[in-house]
Design a protein around this motif. Structure first.
Motif, mmCIF file in Angstrom:
data_model
loop_
_atom_site.group_PDB
_atom_site.id
_atom_site.type_symbol
_atom_site.label_atom_id
_atom_site.label_comp_id
_atom_site.label_asym_id
_atom_site.label_seq_id
_atom_site.Cartn_x
_atom_site.Cartn_y
_atom_site.Cartn_z
ATOM 1 N N TYR A 91 0.896 -1.051 -0.143
ATOM 2 C CA TYR A 91 0.068 0.282 -0.163
ATOM 3 C C TYR A 91 0.726 1.617 -0.126
ATOM 4 O O TYR A 91 1.674 1.363 0.656
ATOM 5 C CB TYR A 91 -0.764 -0.013 1.882
ATOM 6 N N ALA A 92 0.478 2.492 -0.670
ATOM 7 C CA ALA A 92 1.139 3.251 -0.226
ATOM 8 C C ALA A 92 -0.039 4.577 -0.551
ATOM 9 O O ALA A 92 -1.117 4.474 -0.327
ATOM 10 C CB ALA A 92 1.876 3.466 -2.104
ATOM 11 N N GLY A 93 0.460 5.770 0.266
ATOM 12 C CA GLY A 93 -0.682 6.739 0.163
ATOM 13 C C GLY A 93 0.177 8.294 0.341
ATOM 14 O O GLY A 93 1.447 7.542 1.011
ATOM 15 N N LEU A 94 0.070 9.744 0.127
ATOM 16 C CA LEU A 94 0.299 10.555 0.530
ATOM 17 C C LEU A 94 -0.475 11.188 1.838
ATOM 18 O O LEU A 94 -1.759 11.373 1.476
ATOM 19 C CB LEU A 94 0.479 11.281 -0.216
ATOM 20 N N GLN A 95 0.064 11.101 2.525
ATOM 21 C CA GLN A 95 -0.810 11.777 3.920
ATOM 22 C C GLN A 95 0.042 12.957 4.077
ATOM 23 O O GLN A 95 0.878 14.162 4.085
ATOM 24 C CB GLN A 95 -0.010 11.071 5.566
ATOM 25 N N LEU A 96 -1.643 14.260 4.823
ATOM 26 C CA LEU A 96 -1.234 15.543 5.066
ATOM 27 C C LEU A 96 -1.450 15.969 5.785
ATOM 28 O O LEU A 96 -2.741 15.009 6.487
ATOM 29 C CB LEU A 96 -1.975 16.398 4.177
ATOM 30 N N ILE A 97 -0.639 16.445 7.430
ATOM 31 C CA ILE A 97 -1.179 16.834 7.798
ATOM 32 C C ILE A 97 -0.921 18.254 8.362
ATOM 33 O O ILE A 97 0.270 19.343 7.491
ATOM 34 C CB ILE A 97 -0.297 16.352 9.360
ATOM 35 N N LEU A 98 -1.898 19.415 8.653
ATOM 36 C CA LEU A 98 -2.084 21.071 8.879
ATOM 37 C C LEU A 98 -1.393 21.686 10.168
ATOM 38 O O LEU A 98 -1.370 21.073 11.439
ATOM 39 C CB LEU A 98 -2.675 21.846 8.659
ATOM 40 N N PRO A 99 -0.932 22.954 10.333
ATOM 41 C CA PRO A 99 -0.266 23.384 11.814
ATOM 42 C C PRO A 99 -2.073 23.109 12.741
ATOM 43 O O PRO A 99 -3.074 23.386 12.607
ATOM 44 C CB PRO A 99 -0.835 25.016 11.260
ATOM 45 N N ARG A 100 -0.969 22.733 13.938
ATOM 46 C CA ARG A 100 -1.620 22.642 15.040
ATOM 47 C C ARG A 100 -2.829 21.044 15.245
ATOM 48 O O ARG A 100 -4.090 20.886 16.184
ATOM 49 C CB ARG A 100 -2.873 23.586 15.123
ATOM 50 N N GLU A 101 -2.376 20.925 14.145
ATOM 51 C CA GLU A 101 -3.331 19.753 13.981
ATOM 52 C C GLU A 101 -2.621 18.086 14.594
ATOM 53 O O GLU A 101 -1.571 17.855 14.915
ATOM 54 C CB GLU A 101 -3.410 18.560 12.323
ATOM 55 N N VAL A 102 -3.554 17.287 15.176
ATOM 56 C CA VAL A 102 -3.085 16.081 15.102
ATOM 57 C C VAL A 102 -3.977 14.752 14.705
ATOM 58 O O VAL A 102 -4.850 14.571 14.572
ATOM 59 C CB VAL A 102 -3.864 16.316 17.226
ATOM 60 N N ALA A 103 -3.277 13.660 14.243
ATOM 61 C CA ALA A 103 -3.923 12.362 13.682
ATOM 62 C C ALA A 103 -3.433 11.077 15.019
ATOM 63 O O ALA A 103 -2.908 11.412 15.551
ATOM 64 C CB ALA A 103 -2.891 12.427 12.395
ATOM 65 N N PRO A 104 -5.019 10.915 15.751
ATOM 66 C CA PRO A 104 -4.807 10.840 16.991
ATOM 67 C C PRO A 104 -3.744 9.289 16.795
ATOM 68 O O PRO A 104 -3.755 8.486 15.950
ATOM 69 C CB PRO A 104 -6.468 10.491 17.343
ATOM 70 N N SER A 105 -3.803 9.080 18.575
ATOM 71 C CA SER A 105 -2.940 7.967 18.620
ATOM 72 C C SER A 105 -3.902 6.585 18.117
ATOM 73 O O SER A 105 -5.014 6.172 18.560
ATOM 74 C CB SER A 105 -2.519 7.685 19.994
ATOM 75 N N HIS A 106 -3.370 5.387 17.653
ATOM 76 C CA HIS A 106 -4.036 4.361 17.568
ATOM 77 C C HIS A 106 -2.855 2.930 16.833
ATOM 78 O O HIS A 106 -1.321 3.974 16.778
ATOM 79 C CB HIS A 106 -5.204 3.499 16.203
ATOM 80 N N ARG A 107 -2.867 1.285 16.882
ATOM 81 C CA ARG A 107 -2.001 0.716 16.948
ATOM 82 C C ARG A 107 -2.422 -0.063 16.045
ATOM 83 O O ARG A 107 -3.635 -0.503 15.930
ATOM 84 C CB ARG A 107 -1.519 0.330 17.733
ATOM 85 N N HIS A 108 -2.008 -0.953 15.268
ATOM 86 C CA HIS A 108 -2.500 -2.369 13.823
ATOM 87 C C HIS A 108 -1.359 -3.026 13.764
ATOM 88 O O HIS A 108 0.071 -2.790 13.906
ATOM 89 C CB HIS A 108 -2.773 -1.734 13.022
ATOM 90 N N THR A 109 -1.684 -4.167 13.627
ATOM 91 C CA THR A 109 -0.471 -5.077 12.688
ATOM 92 C C THR A 109 0.485 -4.838 11.861
ATOM 93 O O THR A 109 1.549 -5.534 11.995
ATOM 94 C CB THR A 109 -1.085 -6.881 13.180
#
Length: 351
Positions: A91-109
């Protein structure tokens, strides 16, 4: 009209009678199950960053990082639309995060890599340690580790996500869990893992913190670039790869991730590479410079001109040739560790 041969009628009746018992004849499909050479449905593809970036920015207006959990545009192979896959195993993707944002905590195998494409000042946190993201850095999220992302930057930060999602899906082994808090507690100073394992030394008594995955989860680009420059000046240039290095797990000398191999290479100015093909399909991210890749498979041929921040995929057993008039640096990842673990990896370097 000639009547069907008795043997044909006998077989057809056999197939009809045994179908309700969920049986099928191997001899009708053997040629497809055991082909004379790999016949991937994947096709080569190029994603020009100048074309993709506007959609990323529009996604930033349409949904927050927290709402999306991960604000990502998937790089789907044109022949695998709807499968969230760039090859049949990756899998491949491009991820964007902007100022003062948070991508929340998680976990996966699923194991994940981040390769920073644009912007500085965002961070990723893995099991209590943060690392600041800078262009060209290679960062690992080991399987089943808590991780979140945030940004203290002044502008957008974009990175390439590479995961073994299709592979884990094939084995029906995927699990995931969301964290109770938006961001995990930071329990170690930034750089702790690099200090413990990143200087050709390791603690005398230790347990691998991430199992088969490298204990270094951030590999800075300035170190990788320095190594490539030194080798370009003082070592022979490979006729197929230019100057190519693989990232390693410092505890084992093996691959940094059990399912994904990662590489960084420099094509010197004036490089005209020879053709190669390999069973592991590979995804490339252009760090700097420009070049071309010519890809052939059977009667089909492709030619892509690439520049900084562009991405392209070379599927399994496609012959590729890399060239660069002014020089370039390429990051890439593939599923080679699994091929080698299973003893099925094959590579040809053509003259």
């Amino acid at each position: 009209m000639n009547a069907p041969h008795p043997a044909t009628l006998l077989r057809q009746q056999l197939y009809r009678d045994m179908a309700p018992h969920h049986l099928t004849p191997l001899w009708e499909v053997l040629h497809a199950l055991v082909p004379p050479q790999p016949g991937t449905p994947c096709v080569p593809a190029l994603w020009k960053y100048e074309d993709v970036r506007p959609f990323l920015m529009r996604a930033g207006e349409a949904i927050t990082a927290e709402e999306a959990v991960r604000r990502v545009l998937i790089l789907e192979n044109p022949s695998l639309r709807g499968q969230s896959a760039v090859t049949q195993s990756l899998y491949a993707g491009l991820q964007l995060i902007l100022p003062r944002e948070v991508a929340p905590s998680h976990r996966h195998t699923q194991s994940a890599l981040r390769f920073i494409v644009e912007g500085s000042g965002a961070y990723t946190a893995v099991d209590g340690e943060r690392t600041t993201m800078r262009p060209g850095d290679f960062i690992i999220t080991p399987s089943w580790t808590w991780h979140d992302h945030g940004s203290e930057a002044d502008g957008p930060v974009v990175w390439l996500d590479g995961l073994d999602i299709p592979m884990v899906r094939f084995f029906d082994a995927g699990f995931a869990e969301n964290g109770a808090a938006r961001s995990q507690d930071v329990s170690r100073p930034e750089g702790t893992s690099l200090a413990r394992y990143g200087h050709n030394m390791v603690p005398v008594r230790h347990e691998p913190p991430f199992g088969a995955t490298s204990p270094i989860f951030s590999y800075p680009y300035d170190r990788s670039r320095e190594a490539l420059e030194q080798l370009e000046r003082h070592a022979p240039v490979d006729a197929w790869d230019g100057v190519k290095l693989r990232y390693v797990n410092p505890l084992t000398g093996g691959w940094p991730m059990p399912t994904i191999a990662t590489f960084m290479q420099r094509l010197p100015a004036g490089f005209h590479g020879k053709g190669f093909r390999q069973t592991d399909g590979a995804v490339y991210s252009v760090v700097e410079g420009e070049g071309e890749v010519a890809i052939e498979h059977g009667d089909n041929s492709y030619a892509f001109r690439f520049g900084p921040r562009d991405h392209f995929v070379i599927p399994s057993w496609h012959t590729a040739r890399l060239t660069s008039a002014r020089g370039c640096v390429l990051f890439s990842f593939s599923d080679r560790p699994v091929h080698q673990a299973l003893g099925i990896h094959r590579e040809e370097r053509l003259s």
